[in-house]
Enzyme design. Structure first.
Site, PDB file in Angstrom:
ATOM      1  N   CYS A  92      -5.856  -2.829   7.431  1.00 18.69           N
ATOM      2  CA  CYS A  92      -6.832  -1.813   7.343  1.00 18.69           C
ATOM      3  C   CYS A  92      -8.166  -2.310   6.934  1.00 18.69           C
ATOM      4  O   CYS A  92      -9.348  -2.093   7.460  1.00 18.69           O
ATOM      5  CB  CYS A  92      -6.484  -0.430   6.577  1.00 18.69           C
ATOM      6  SG  CYS A  92      -5.887  -0.976   4.822  1.00 18.69           S
ATOM      7  N   CYS A 106       0.613  -1.101  -0.126  1.00 16.30           N
ATOM      8  CA  CYS A 106      -0.097  -0.030   0.062  1.00 16.30           C
ATOM      9  C   CYS A 106       0.943   1.332  -0.074  1.00 16.30           C
ATOM     10  O   CYS A 106       0.652   2.272  -0.640  1.00 16.30           O
ATOM     11  CB  CYS A 106      -0.937   0.021   1.274  1.00 16.30           C
ATOM     12  SG  CYS A 106      -1.877   1.355   1.377  1.00 16.30           S
TER      13      CYS A 106
END
Length: 360
Positions: free
Chosen positions: A196, A100
Site C-alpha cells: 500500500c 499490518c
C-alpha cells in the site's frame, strides 16, 4: 436494540459490497470507517488516499450510513514500516501486509470500533470463520484465487472474536455482480495490488529513499566468478529472476542467496538447479489458532501464491520456533517471508521463515 457493525471501508469494491450487504440484508446498524495509514504523497500523488476517501463518501451516501475516518499513520510507521525497512536492510524479505493486519487492522482498528460503540468489525477479506459451535477458527476463502487467509495467519486469535467476513463464501465475480446490480459508485473500480505505501511506483525507486544503495558483485555460485554488479543486495530476493540483467547464458539466472556482510548476490543457472530447492526451514514469531502441540503433520504455504506443501512440524523446547520438514523439496524458500499452516480449509497459524541466506 440492534447491534452495530463497523465496516472497514477502503474505497474499493470489496468493502463497498460488505457495507451494502450488511445494510440491506441484516438488522445491524452499519457504520463506515476509513483508515488512513500513510501520510506522504510523492510528486505524482501515487500514494494519495484522497480518491479512496472520496469513494467511501460516495458509497456511504448511497447507502445512507454514517462514516468516519481515523489516521494510524504514526502507529503504522512505528509498527509496520520501520520494521519493513529494518528487515530489508538485513537482507530479509518481509511481508508488511501480514504485519499490518496484526498490528493495525485487527488491533488498533478494533479499539476504534469499540470507541464508536461497535459490536462487530466487518472487512472485505476473502476469508471465513467457523461457527461458534465449532470454536472460532480461521478458514480459507471459498474463491481459491482470492483467498486471503495467508495474510491473516499472524493475527491474534482473540482479535477475530467479533469479526465478520461477509465475502468469504463468495467469488470475486459474484462480488462484482452485486456491486453492479446495486449500482455502487465503486463497481468498476480496479483492485489495488502491491504494497500500500509504495503504490504504483517501482519498488527499487521507493526503497532507495530509505535504504542507501551499496554496489557489489553478482557471483555465479557454481563457478565462483563475478558475472555482474548490483546496487544493493537488499533489493534481491531468493528465487528472483527479473532485474538481474545478465546475458550470455542459455539458461535463465536465479538469485539463490546473499552474503550481506560481503554485499554479494549469488546466482545459479536454470530453474531446476538443486540449490534453489530446500526441504527444511525454521519458523519463528509463531501465531497459532489451535494448540500447537496437536500439530505434527499439515500443509504450508511459503508465499501467498505458492501451492500447499505437505510438511511435518518438529517442535522444540523453544515455544518461539518450530522446525518444518517438507515431504518434497520446495523452491525459493525466502528468509523473512511468512509461512502459513493449514489442515484442509482450516488455517492453523503462521510464522516468519528463518533460513540461511547463503546457498548450502
Amino acid at each position: 436494540m440492534n447491534k452495530t457493525v463497523v465496516v472497514a471501508m477502503s474505497g474499493g469494491v470489496d468493502s463497498s459490497v460488505v457495507a451494502y450487504l450488511l445494510k440491506t440484508t441484516t438488522p445491524y446498524k452499519v457504520i463506515g470507517l476509513f483508515m488512513k495509514n500513510w501520510e506522504e504523497e510523492d510528486s505524482d500523488g501515487l500514494c494519495s488516499t484522497a480518491k479512496d476517501y472520496e469513494d467511501v463518501e460516495r458509497v456511504a451516501g448511497q447507502l445512507d450510513i454514517p462514516y468516519y475516518t481515523v489516521s494510524f499513520a504514526k502507529e503504522y510507521r512505528e509498527r509496520v514500516f520501520s520494521r519493513f525497512l529494518r528487515e530489508y536492510s538485513k537482507g530479509y524479505t518481509p511481508n508488511p501486509d501480514v504485519l499490518c493486519n496484526r498490528e493495525i487492522k485487527f488491533d488498533l482498528l478494533q479499539r476504534k470500533v469499540r470507541e464508536l460503540g461497535g459490536d462487530f468489525l466487518a472487512t472485505g477479506h476473502y476469508c471465513r470463520l467457523s461457527s461458534a459451535a465449532e470454536g472460532r477458527h480461521l478458514l480459507r476463502g471459498l474463491d481459491p484465487q482470492k483467498d486471503q487467509s495467508y495474510f491473516l495467519c499472524g493475527t491474534r486469535r482473540e482479535s477475530l472474536d467479533n469479526v465478520l467476513f461477509p465475502l468469504g463464501g463468495m467469488t470475486k465475480t459474484k462480488v462484482r455482480a452485486i456491486a453492479e446490480q446495486a449500482r455502487l459508485a465503486t463497481a468498476q473500480k480496479r483492485d489495488s495490488t502491491g504494497i500500500c505505501f509504495i503504490g504504483k511506483r517501482p519498488f527499487k525507486s521507493f526503497l532507495e529513499k530509505f535504504v542507501p544503495n551499496v554496489e557489489g558483485d553478482i557471483v555465479d555460485y557454481d563457478s565462483q566468478k563475478v558475472v555482474g554488479r548490483h546496487e544493493g543486495a537488499h533489493y534481491y530476493t531468493i528465487g528472483q529472476r527479473r532485474g538481474l540483467d545478465l546475458g550470455g547464458s542459455e539458461k535463465p539466472c536465479y538469485v539463490v542467496g546473499k552474503d550481506m556482510e560481503k554485499n554479494i548476490v549469488y546466482i545459479v543457472r536454470g530453474e531446476d538447479h538443486p540449490l534453489l530447492y530446500q526441504t527444511e526451514l525454521t519458523a519463528k514469531e509463531l501465531n497459532w489458532f489451535v494448540s500447537p502441540e496437536s500439530i505434527t503433520r499439515c500443509s504450508a504455504k511459503v508465499r501467498y501464491r505458492s501451492e500447499d506443501e505437505e510438511c511435518e512440524i518438529l517442535h522444540s523446547d523453544e515455544d518461539s520456533e518450530v522446525r518444518v520438514r517438507f515431504s518434497s523439496p520446495v523452491k525459493a524458500i525466502t528468509p523473512g517471508q511468512t509461512i502459513a499452516f493449514y489442515d484442509g480449509e482450516k488455517c492453523l497459524g503462521g510464522g516468519v521463515i528463518e533460513v540461511s541466506m547463503t546457498p548450502h
